[in-house]
Design a protein around this motif. Structure first.
Motif, PDB file in Angstrom:
ATOM      1  N   ALA A   8       0.842  -1.137  -0.073  1.00  0.00           N
ATOM      2  CA  ALA A   8       0.094   0.038  -0.039  1.00  0.00           C
ATOM      3  C   ALA A   8       0.958   1.346   0.054  1.00  0.00           C
ATOM      4  O   ALA A   8       1.584   1.425   0.877  1.00  0.00           O
ATOM      5  CB  ALA A   8      -0.937   0.136   1.072  1.00  0.00           C
ATOM      6  N   VAL A  10       0.474   5.107   0.280  1.00  0.00           N
ATOM      7  CA  VAL A  10      -0.212   6.094   0.995  1.00  0.00           C
ATOM      8  C   VAL A  10       0.239   7.441   0.628  1.00  0.00           C
ATOM      9  O   VAL A  10       1.387   7.899   1.255  1.00  0.00           O
ATOM     10  CB  VAL A  10      -0.589   5.845   2.257  1.00  0.00           C
ATOM     11  CG1 VAL A  10      -1.925   7.005   2.759  1.00  0.00           C
ATOM     12  CG2 VAL A  10      -1.567   4.669   2.719  1.00  0.00           C
ATOM     13  N   GLN A  30      -0.629  -1.359   9.404  1.00  0.00           N
ATOM     14  CA  GLN A  30       0.683  -2.103   9.318  1.00  0.00           C
ATOM     15  C   GLN A  30       0.963  -3.104  10.329  1.00  0.00           C
ATOM     16  O   GLN A  30       1.448  -4.244   9.817  1.00  0.00           O
ATOM     17  CB  GLN A  30       1.676  -0.982   9.244  1.00  0.00           C
ATOM     18  CG  GLN A  30       3.124  -1.259   9.198  1.00  0.00           C
ATOM     19  CD  GLN A  30       3.563  -1.925   8.070  1.00  0.00           C
ATOM     20  OE1 GLN A  30       3.069  -2.058   6.773  1.00  0.00           O
ATOM     21  NE2 GLN A  30       4.477  -3.019   8.035  1.00  0.00           N
ATOM     22  N   PHE A  38       2.665  -7.900   4.066  1.00  0.00           N
ATOM     23  CA  PHE A  38       1.875  -6.736   3.766  1.00  0.00           C
ATOM     24  C   PHE A  38       2.929  -5.563   4.173  1.00  0.00           C
ATOM     25  O   PHE A  38       3.662  -5.767   5.246  1.00  0.00           O
ATOM     26  CB  PHE A  38       0.487  -6.505   4.123  1.00  0.00           C
ATOM     27  CG  PHE A  38       0.092  -4.951   4.319  1.00  0.00           C
ATOM     28  CD1 PHE A  38      -0.374  -4.492   3.111  1.00  0.00           C
ATOM     29  CD2 PHE A  38       0.299  -4.270   5.156  1.00  0.00           C
ATOM     30  CE1 PHE A  38      -0.829  -3.309   2.946  1.00  0.00           C
ATOM     31  CE2 PHE A  38      -0.230  -3.007   5.369  1.00  0.00           C
ATOM     32  CZ  PHE A  38      -0.719  -2.318   4.281  1.00  0.00           C
ATOM     33  N   LEU A  40       2.958  -1.117   4.507  1.00  0.00           N
ATOM     34  CA  LEU A  40       2.422  -0.034   3.944  1.00  0.00           C
ATOM     35  C   LEU A  40       3.601   1.127   3.837  1.00  0.00           C
ATOM     36  O   LEU A  40       4.477   1.001   4.959  1.00  0.00           O
ATOM     37  CB  LEU A  40       1.508   0.662   5.004  1.00  0.00           C
ATOM     38  CG  LEU A  40       0.754   2.103   4.928  1.00  0.00           C
ATOM     39  CD1 LEU A  40      -0.802   1.975   5.419  1.00  0.00           C
ATOM     40  CD2 LEU A  40       1.219   3.067   5.510  1.00  0.00           C
ATOM     41  N   VAL A  92      -4.893   6.149  -1.088  1.00  0.00           N
ATOM     42  CA  VAL A  92      -4.169   4.922  -1.034  1.00  0.00           C
ATOM     43  C   VAL A  92      -4.203   4.245  -2.438  1.00  0.00           C
ATOM     44  O   VAL A  92      -5.100   4.427  -3.138  1.00  0.00           O
ATOM     45  CB  VAL A  92      -5.131   3.876   0.017  1.00  0.00           C
ATOM     46  CG1 VAL A  92      -4.470   2.477  -0.125  1.00  0.00           C
ATOM     47  CG2 VAL A  92      -5.179   4.463   1.350  1.00  0.00           C
ATOM     48  N   LEU A  94      -3.114   0.428  -3.521  1.00  0.00           N
ATOM     49  CA  LEU A  94      -2.797  -0.964  -3.047  1.00  0.00           C
ATOM     50  C   LEU A  94      -2.625  -1.784  -4.207  1.00  0.00           C
ATOM     51  O   LEU A  94      -3.292  -1.772  -5.164  1.00  0.00           O
ATOM     52  CB  LEU A  94      -4.123  -1.489  -2.088  1.00  0.00           C
ATOM     53  CG  LEU A  94      -3.502  -3.025  -1.668  1.00  0.00           C
ATOM     54  CD1 LEU A  94      -2.671  -3.179  -0.654  1.00  0.00           C
ATOM     55  CD2 LEU A  94      -5.183  -3.429  -1.094  1.00  0.00           C
ATOM     56  N   TYR A 103      -6.766  -1.838  -5.501  1.00  0.00           N
ATOM     57  CA  TYR A 103      -7.465  -0.961  -4.782  1.00  0.00           C
ATOM     58  C   TYR A 103      -6.951   0.715  -4.879  1.00  0.00           C
ATOM     59  O   TYR A 103      -5.805   0.655  -4.593  1.00  0.00           O
ATOM     60  CB  TYR A 103      -7.693  -1.097  -3.295  1.00  0.00           C
ATOM     61  CG  TYR A 103      -8.712  -0.169  -2.583  1.00  0.00           C
ATOM     62  CD1 TYR A 103      -9.804   0.003  -2.728  1.00  0.00           C
ATOM     63  CD2 TYR A 103      -7.921   0.630  -1.769  1.00  0.00           C
ATOM     64  CE1 TYR A 103     -10.450   1.071  -1.988  1.00  0.00           C
ATOM     65  CE2 TYR A 103      -8.789   1.619  -0.914  1.00  0.00           C
ATOM     66  CZ  TYR A 103      -9.884   1.711  -1.277  1.00  0.00           C
ATOM     67  OH  TYR A 103     -10.639   2.791  -0.511  1.00  0.00           O
ATOM     68  N   HIS A 104      -7.798   1.502  -5.034  1.00  0.00           N
ATOM     69  CA  HIS A 104      -7.411   2.974  -4.973  1.00  0.00           C
ATOM     70  C   HIS A 104      -8.562   3.797  -4.452  1.00  0.00           C
ATOM     71  O   HIS A 104      -9.690   3.548  -4.450  1.00  0.00           O
ATOM     72  CB  HIS A 104      -7.216   3.460  -6.558  1.00  0.00           C
ATOM     73  CG  HIS A 104      -7.201   4.951  -6.263  1.00  0.00           C
ATOM     74  ND1 HIS A 104      -7.949   5.889  -7.350  1.00  0.00           N
ATOM     75  CD2 HIS A 104      -6.337   5.903  -5.988  1.00  0.00           C
ATOM     76  CE1 HIS A 104      -7.662   7.030  -7.085  1.00  0.00           C
ATOM     77  NE2 HIS A 104      -6.609   7.175  -6.358  1.00  0.00           N
ATOM     78  N   ILE A 107      -9.113   5.056   3.071  1.00  0.00           N
ATOM     79  CA  ILE A 107      -8.816   4.239   4.072  1.00  0.00           C
ATOM     80  C   ILE A 107     -10.059   3.487   4.755  1.00  0.00           C
ATOM     81  O   ILE A 107     -10.128   2.242   4.526  1.00  0.00           O
ATOM     82  CB  ILE A 107      -8.068   4.628   5.024  1.00  0.00           C
ATOM     83  CG1 ILE A 107      -6.587   4.920   4.588  1.00  0.00           C
ATOM     84  CG2 ILE A 107      -7.703   3.711   6.290  1.00  0.00           C
ATOM     85  CD1 ILE A 107      -5.683   5.718   5.474  1.00  0.00           C
ATOM     86  N   LEU A 122      -9.642  -0.254   2.837  1.00  0.00           N
ATOM     87  CA  LEU A 122      -8.054  -0.685   2.867  1.00  0.00           C
ATOM     88  C   LEU A 122      -8.072  -2.165   3.489  1.00  0.00           C
ATOM     89  O   LEU A 122      -7.394  -3.000   2.828  1.00  0.00           O
ATOM     90  CB  LEU A 122      -7.060   0.385   3.547  1.00  0.00           C
ATOM     91  CG  LEU A 122      -5.526  -0.229   3.407  1.00  0.00           C
ATOM     92  CD1 LEU A 122      -5.299  -0.581   1.697  1.00  0.00           C
ATOM     93  CD2 LEU A 122      -4.744   0.998   3.886  1.00  0.00           C
ATOM     94  N   VAL A 126      -6.912  -5.531   1.568  1.00  0.00           N
ATOM     95  CA  VAL A 126      -5.499  -6.374   1.849  1.00  0.00           C
ATOM     96  C   VAL A 126      -5.888  -7.723   2.487  1.00  0.00           C
ATOM     97  O   VAL A 126      -5.186  -8.544   1.998  1.00  0.00           O
ATOM     98  CB  VAL A 126      -4.952  -5.479   3.288  1.00  0.00           C
ATOM     99  CG1 VAL A 126      -3.667  -6.415   3.903  1.00  0.00           C
ATOM    100  CG2 VAL A 126      -4.401  -4.193   2.859  1.00  0.00           C
TER     101      VAL A 126
END
Length: 150
Positions: A8, A10, A30, A38, A40, A92, A94, A103-104, A107, A122, A126
């Protein structure tokens, strides 16, 4: 971060009240997914001449004060924000393991009242990526301050 299953990015900053409202949630996301593949990464593209609070030096201070558990990077030439087509902070982006955008947007659906969040865009995205499922919502309208262009 090429070994991460989900990344992600951001678009962020120091001065925006919306970003400030989301910083703890960014840390929680996070923390909750770091050991599952994952990461961020926050990126600050804002013009620090117009907004001195967004300078690199102040970013370092903010990251320490808030105990960020994610990288907080400076986009001095604004090339990252421009390449992504970013318009807001926070915004964001992702990406999956192959770095396809999955994904856009924002959050979650409640900036001011974390306990009243109904949809965790988000987090849901995730969890879907880490579980090899389709992301349920792929785009939302980001909310927050505008990126401060030079």
């Amino acid at each position: 971060f090429k070994d991460k299953k989900a990344l992600a990015v951001v678009i962020s900053c120091n001065h925006c009240p919306t970003v400030k409202a989301y910083e703890d949630r960014m840390k929680e996301i996070q923390r909750d997914y770091a050991d599952k593949g994952f990461v961020l990464v926050a990126v600050n593209p804002n013009d620090a001449r117009q907004y001195p609070e967004d300078s690199y030096e102040n970013m370092v201070k903010r990251a320490k004060e808030k105990a960020f558990n994610f990288p907080y990077l400076r986009d001095e030439d604004q090339s990252v924000a421009k390449a992504y087509g970013a318009t807001r902070t926070p915004e964001v982006f992702l990406f999956d393991y192959d770095r396809h955008l999955r994904y856009h947007g924002r959050i979650d659906d409640n900036v001011d009242e974390p306990r009243r969040v109904a949809t965790r865009y988000l987090r849901d995205a995730v969890e879907a990526l880490l579980g090899n499922r389709k992301v349920p919502v792929t785009e939302t309208v980001p909310v927050g301050c505008t990126v401060k262009w030079k």
